[in-house]
Design an enzyme around this catalytic site. Sequence first.
Site, mmCIF file in Angstrom:
data_model
loop_
_atom_site.group_PDB
_atom_site.id
_atom_site.type_symbol
_atom_site.label_atom_id
_atom_site.label_comp_id
_atom_site.label_asym_id
_atom_site.label_seq_id
_atom_site.Cartn_x
_atom_site.Cartn_y
_atom_site.Cartn_z
ATOM 1 N N ARG A 7 36.998 85.522 -61.333
ATOM 2 C CA ARG A 7 37.319 85.386 -62.753
ATOM 3 C C ARG A 7 37.872 83.980 -62.991
ATOM 4 O O ARG A 7 38.526 83.414 -62.126
ATOM 5 C CB ARG A 7 38.375 86.412 -63.171
ATOM 6 C CG ARG A 7 37.844 87.824 -63.264
ATOM 7 C CD ARG A 7 38.903 88.766 -63.796
ATOM 8 N NE ARG A 7 39.969 88.999 -62.836
ATOM 9 C CZ ARG A 7 41.188 88.475 -62.903
ATOM 10 N NH1 ARG A 7 41.521 87.672 -63.901
ATOM 11 N NH2 ARG A 7 42.091 88.742 -61.995
ATOM 12 N N TYR A 67 29.383 86.007 -62.235
ATOM 13 C CA TYR A 67 30.329 86.760 -61.406
ATOM 14 C C TYR A 67 30.895 87.967 -62.178
ATOM 15 O O TYR A 67 31.284 87.859 -63.345
ATOM 16 C CB TYR A 67 31.483 85.861 -60.932
ATOM 17 C CG TYR A 67 32.587 86.717 -60.344
ATOM 18 C CD1 TYR A 67 32.450 87.236 -59.050
ATOM 19 C CD2 TYR A 67 33.692 87.096 -61.103
ATOM 20 C CE1 TYR A 67 33.417 88.090 -58.540
ATOM 21 C CE2 TYR A 67 34.655 87.950 -60.599
ATOM 22 C CZ TYR A 67 34.507 88.446 -59.320
ATOM 23 O OH TYR A 67 35.446 89.310 -58.825
ATOM 24 N N LYS A 92 37.001 94.059 -67.592
ATOM 25 C CA LYS A 92 38.217 93.380 -68.047
ATOM 26 C C LYS A 92 38.114 93.001 -69.532
ATOM 27 O O LYS A 92 39.082 93.100 -70.275
ATOM 28 C CB LYS A 92 38.464 92.126 -67.210
ATOM 29 C CG LYS A 92 38.542 92.379 -65.715
ATOM 30 C CD LYS A 92 39.684 93.274 -65.344
ATOM 31 C CE LYS A 92 39.864 93.325 -63.836
ATOM 32 N NZ LYS A 92 40.946 94.233 -63.449
ATOM 33 N N HIS A 95 46.103 98.053 -67.089
ATOM 34 C CA HIS A 95 45.520 97.660 -65.802
ATOM 35 C C HIS A 95 46.133 98.565 -64.728
ATOM 36 O O HIS A 95 46.979 98.121 -63.942
ATOM 37 C CB HIS A 95 45.858 96.184 -65.561
ATOM 38 C CG HIS A 95 45.130 95.552 -64.409
ATOM 39 N ND1 HIS A 95 45.575 94.397 -63.813
ATOM 40 C CD2 HIS A 95 44.008 95.891 -63.758
ATOM 41 C CE1 HIS A 95 44.740 94.056 -62.833
ATOM 42 N NE2 HIS A 95 43.783 94.954 -62.783
ATOM 43 N N SER A 154 46.470 91.885 -59.407
ATOM 44 C CA SER A 154 45.286 91.840 -58.546
ATOM 45 C C SER A 154 45.742 91.532 -57.113
ATOM 46 O O SER A 154 46.715 90.790 -56.918
ATOM 47 C CB SER A 154 44.340 90.735 -59.017
ATOM 48 O OG SER A 154 44.074 90.910 -60.386
ATOM 49 N N CYS A 203 47.109 93.498 -54.853
ATOM 50 C CA CYS A 203 48.295 94.187 -54.340
ATOM 51 C C CYS A 203 47.960 95.584 -53.846
ATOM 52 O O CYS A 203 48.850 96.412 -53.635
ATOM 53 C CB CYS A 203 49.372 94.267 -55.412
ATOM 54 S SG CYS A 203 50.202 92.714 -55.706
ATOM 55 N N ASP A 248 41.451 101.022 -61.344
ATOM 56 C CA ASP A 248 41.725 99.715 -61.966
ATOM 57 C C ASP A 248 42.215 99.796 -63.416
ATOM 58 O O ASP A 248 43.025 98.976 -63.811
ATOM 59 C CB ASP A 248 40.452 98.857 -61.904
ATOM 60 C CG ASP A 248 40.719 97.375 -62.128
ATOM 61 O OD1 ASP A 248 41.753 96.877 -61.643
ATOM 62 O OD2 ASP A 248 39.907 96.718 -62.801
ATOM 63 N N ARG A 286 32.566 91.456 -53.041
ATOM 64 C CA ARG A 286 32.796 92.748 -53.693
ATOM 65 C C ARG A 286 31.766 93.805 -53.350
ATOM 66 O O ARG A 286 30.633 93.492 -52.980
ATOM 67 C CB ARG A 286 32.730 92.540 -55.226
ATOM 68 C CG ARG A 286 33.781 91.590 -55.774
ATOM 69 C CD ARG A 286 35.091 92.296 -55.971
ATOM 70 N NE ARG A 286 36.150 91.398 -56.399
ATOM 71 C CZ ARG A 286 37.172 91.797 -57.162
ATOM 72 N NH1 ARG A 286 37.247 93.044 -57.589
ATOM 73 N NH2 ARG A 286 38.127 90.952 -57.483
HETATM 74 C C1 OXD Z 1 41.141 92.139 -60.714
HETATM 75 C C2 OXD Z 1 39.982 93.013 -60.458
HETATM 76 O O1 OXD Z 1 41.059 90.933 -60.467
HETATM 77 O O2 OXD Z 1 40.117 94.231 -60.655
HETATM 78 O O3 OXD Z 1 42.163 92.662 -61.167
HETATM 79 O O4 OXD Z 1 38.920 92.518 -60.071
HETATM 80 MN MN MN Z 2 41.949 94.710 -61.637
#
Ligand code: OXD
Ligand code: MN
Length: 586
Positions: free
Chosen positions: A69, A197, A206, A226, A248, A250, A277, A369
């Site tokens: 991102r 991406y 998102k 989130h 993100s 964690c 998520d 991913r």
């Molecule tokens: C993030 C994702 O970056 O879920 O939070 O990809």
């Molecule tokens: Mn996320």
Amino acid sequence: MYSNKAVNDWVNEMAKLTKPDRLVWIDGSEEERERLTKEACDTGEMLLLNQEKLPGCLYHRTVPNDVARVEQLTFICTSKKEDAGPTNNWMSPADAYDRLGKLFDGSMKGRTMYAIPYLMGPAASPFSKVGIELTDSVYVVLNMRIMTRMGKVAMDYLGDAPSFVKGLHSKADLNPERRFICHFPEDNTIWSIGSGYGGNVLLGKKCFSLRIGSYLGRTEGWMAEHMLILGVESPDGSVDYVAAAFPSACGKTNLAMMIPPEYASKKGYKVWTVGDDIAWMRIGADGRLWAVNPEAGFFGVAPGTSMKSNPNALLTTQKNTIFTNVVLTPEKTVWWEGMGVDAPESATDWKGNPWTPSSPEKGAHPNSRFTAPARQCPCISKEWENPNGVPISAILFGGRRAKVAPLVYQSFDWEHGVFVGATMGSETTAAAAGQVGVVRRDPMAMLPFCGYNMGDYFAHWLEMGKAIPKPPKIFNVNWFRTDAGGKFIWPGYGENFRVVKWVLDRCKGAAGADESAIGYMPKPEDIDVTGIEDAVSAGTIKDLLSIDKDSWAAEIESQNEFFAKFDRLPAEVRKQQAALKARLGL
Ligand code: OXD
Ligand code: MN
């Protein structure tokens, strides 16, 4: 072509701008999946993996400058700059439409424009919302097919209504100089150009579910967060649900799919995944907060995912999965660092270059991913598509904090919980560029995803607290405390169940707590350490729960630096901080 006039008019208008050679309407059928897969493989954009070992799986590489991102190129385009707030990049809608309009002009010449209707949320759920994404990327179509309910199901849900989120995406020339992800919350619109991406181009995730979703949630009286959603089944068969927000990287996916430790599974405890998520949450008829996962798949980080760290995630990816930027083995299977199996002797890396385990660079990109259907997850909750969602008993906030935050504490009430969320932060790791150990403030893990002024977002949380008759209890957790040598003290992963168990016992009034300056804390004996007594002694638990006044004084300073940016910070947030200082005797 579908019969909804508003949809058709808008699609035609966008086609006039982008000038594709052809327009393909997506219906979500199996025949369509086969046709598009063949198309994507014929052009080399995607590669069919070993169909015996990984049935239905595909492989893709992005261009090397387009692997994550891009927050610096992500904009919230509200008429007034103050409505985007101090934590978002802002462009005026007129400027953004003009600037991006020039880039979109003719950007699909020679290409196909796919019109993807998609539904965020389960079919037949009052929570759900429809988006249409127009894209010139077949990779996007195939990913959206996994991440959302795509095609006819969405148009059936929309009917003749004109209200849908308008998403326009073009890879254009993939030049980072001409890459923008713009959100127009006042127009229900997203324009994304110059990237291929996931987080920038799978607009349901998102962009819609969090940035546009949070804006809609504030206007309509609900919350887009989130957060993962998980259920803990007790031996008596009852299930309690937890939603948790972590920045993100964690371990949200790991927590959402954790396997309880043996002492608990023997008694009959189980963990069920509802989402990993995003949570959309509304007040239910019973006065509780109910959550759905608007997504239909997991877009998870591959490196580090192994049978040890997250077997449920790995097992989810064994079929019908798209792998992006991982290592491709000679037998057309995939590999990544931390997969827990030996690296292939020779393979192709994420850039398409020959690679061996002794190559100086990693084989898989650290942000490589998997896109996998949620229904394939071995621990998927049977409620995950319940149109009413699941009732949330507890909300967890957390981040990576080496010292300041204890393993767990409970906020005194909702307002205090909002303060805990608003002051969330996480320390940077070696995986990200820049200095290690610097706190990045990330309120409610929404810093990159809040579609409006974050001061107003805190106010919305406070308003929701007043409106929810039986609100969830709010906790903070920290799995990442370290000792003097920098080693993690808490074992993490499935052992986190022990903390979640205390949280849920608190919600049921079944666990005691000590009142501390920062919130309610478990007594050391309240965290069940059956089976890990050697690794986690009574002294260790004490360390994990200790509160160091000097660290908290520094923490408050750091919070204030962040708050100084805000001119719409609710007075309640300051009031909570003043009360904390007083309790700490600072
Ligand atoms: C993030 C994702 O970056 O879920 O939070 O990809
Ligand atoms: Mn996320």
